[in-house]
Design a protein around this motif. Structure first.
Motif, mmCIF file in Angstrom:
data_model
loop_
_atom_site.group_PDB
_atom_site.id
_atom_site.type_symbol
_atom_site.label_atom_id
_atom_site.label_comp_id
_atom_site.label_asym_id
_atom_site.label_seq_id
_atom_site.Cartn_x
_atom_site.Cartn_y
_atom_site.Cartn_z
ATOM 1 N N VAL A 143 2.630 32.063 22.649
ATOM 2 C CA VAL A 143 3.505 31.951 23.822
ATOM 3 C C VAL A 143 4.027 30.521 23.961
ATOM 4 O O VAL A 143 5.210 30.310 24.251
ATOM 5 N N SER A 144 3.152 29.532 23.742
ATOM 6 C CA SER A 144 3.567 28.124 23.833
ATOM 7 C C SER A 144 4.684 27.830 22.835
ATOM 8 O O SER A 144 5.657 27.130 23.156
ATOM 9 N N HIS A 145 4.545 28.374 21.625
ATOM 10 C CA HIS A 145 5.585 28.181 20.607
ATOM 11 C C HIS A 145 6.899 28.823 21.051
ATOM 12 O O HIS A 145 7.976 28.216 20.923
ATOM 13 N N VAL A 146 6.823 30.041 21.568
ATOM 14 C CA VAL A 146 8.029 30.749 22.018
ATOM 15 C C VAL A 146 8.723 29.967 23.135
ATOM 16 O O VAL A 146 9.955 29.825 23.144
ATOM 17 N N LEU A 147 7.956 29.443 24.069
ATOM 18 C CA LEU A 147 8.534 28.683 25.171
ATOM 19 C C LEU A 147 9.176 27.391 24.675
ATOM 20 O O LEU A 147 10.204 26.957 25.208
ATOM 21 N N ARG A 148 8.599 26.781 23.650
ATOM 22 C CA ARG A 148 9.214 25.583 23.063
ATOM 23 C C ARG A 148 10.541 25.935 22.397
ATOM 24 O O ARG A 148 11.501 25.158 22.469
ATOM 25 N N VAL A 149 10.596 27.094 21.739
ATOM 26 C CA VAL A 149 11.846 27.560 21.129
ATOM 27 C C VAL A 149 12.931 27.702 22.197
ATOM 28 O O VAL A 149 14.083 27.270 22.003
ATOM 29 N N ILE A 150 12.580 28.287 23.339
ATOM 30 C CA ILE A 150 13.534 28.481 24.424
ATOM 31 C C ILE A 150 13.935 27.136 25.031
ATOM 32 O O ILE A 150 15.128 26.854 25.226
ATOM 33 N N ASN A 151 12.946 26.298 25.313
ATOM 34 C CA ASN A 151 13.209 25.027 25.981
ATOM 35 C C ASN A 151 14.060 24.114 25.105
ATOM 36 O O ASN A 151 15.076 23.554 25.562
ATOM 37 N N LYS A 152 13.671 23.962 23.852
ATOM 38 C CA LYS A 152 14.439 23.116 22.939
ATOM 39 C C LYS A 152 15.812 23.717 22.667
ATOM 40 O O LYS A 152 16.823 23.002 22.600
ATOM 41 N N GLY A 153 15.864 25.037 22.541
ATOM 42 C CA GLY A 153 17.146 25.700 22.309
ATOM 43 C C GLY A 153 18.119 25.513 23.450
ATOM 44 O O GLY A 153 19.329 25.322 23.243
#
Length: 243
Positions: A143-153
């Motif tokens: 989940v942390s990785h997915v949220l980083r993908v969204i945030n950075k994206g």
């Protein structure tokens, strides 16, 4: 109704989350946001298109279905795509910012919030968020990785579209999808990359797009468009099943 709480391993030590996909989780949608940080994965399954908001800003979306509220990748067995867009992987979590003291300086650091009212949140069923001794579980790491993908994206998207506009690469797209002689779908109000203008780029514009990574993003968008044929196959299979 939501009840967003800052996730921590004391109050939420026994919290679990039921994973899965379905209409009840907002997965029945024919257009869903995607971010530049996931273009490489998303382009293998979905056509990536652009929409223009009322504020004049562009955003990227993946086309999942042809009728409103239709996700052709969603079945009774779950999501059937090889890649699930990050917005549909995050579950009941969102990323936020919180002031933290680091080396004597106050900085805004990303933190995870969980919606305790979400039907996927449980104390008995699903994936644990924390290990017995307080560390993050593999599911929470995902989940942390997915949220980083969204945030950075989300951070990358605005300068990416500004660069596309400066290079005059964005154009209105006409997407006509013909299922048979009598059934035609037109996807309105969408934009894409002008392939001829992209190929003709040179000099500083080409160099800047390349260095920023936006050139690769533009080519990934174009590479995604043949996935329309996959949508047609999925739609015709659904029509045959429903008839």
């Amino acid at each position: 109704m939501t009840n967003m709480a800052l996730l921590n391993n004391i109050e939420h030590h026994d919290l679990r989350v039921i994973s899965g996909h379905g209409p009840e989780y907002g997965d029945s949608i024919n257009l869903t946001p995607v971010f530049p940080t996931e273009f490489a994965e998303a382009q293998r399954d979905y056509p990536i298109l652009f929409r223009k908001g009322e504020d004049g800003q562009y955003s990227a979306v993946a086309l999942l279905g042809l009728d409103k509220g239709e996700n052709l990748f969603l079945t009774n067995e779950g999501w059937q795509g090889r890649y699930i867009p990050a917005i549909h992987q995050r579950g009941p979590f969102v990323i936020g910012r919180q002031n933290q003291e680091i080396d004597g300086e106050t900085r805004q650091e990303p933190v995870i919030f969980v919606d305790l009212e979400d039907s996927r949140v449980s104390r008995s069923d699903g994936h644990p968020l924390f290990l017995k001794h307080g560390g993050n579980s593999p599911y929470l790491q995902h989940v942390s990785h997915v949220l980083r993908v969204i945030n950075k994206g989300a951070e990358i998207a605005r300068p990416m579209f500004a660069a596309f506009e400066a290079a005059d690469l964005i154009e209105p797209a006409s997407l006509e999808i013909r299922l048979d002689e009598h059934t035609v779908y037109n996807v309105p109000d969408i934009y894409s990359i002008n392939e001829q203008k992209l190929a003709a780029l040179e000099g500083a514009t080409l160099e800047n797009l390349h260095k920023s990574g936006f050139l690769r993003a533009a080519y990934l968008v174009l590479a995604s468009l043949p996935n329309v044929s996959r949508l047609i196959a999925l739609k015709n299979a659904k029509r045959a099943h429903d008839s």
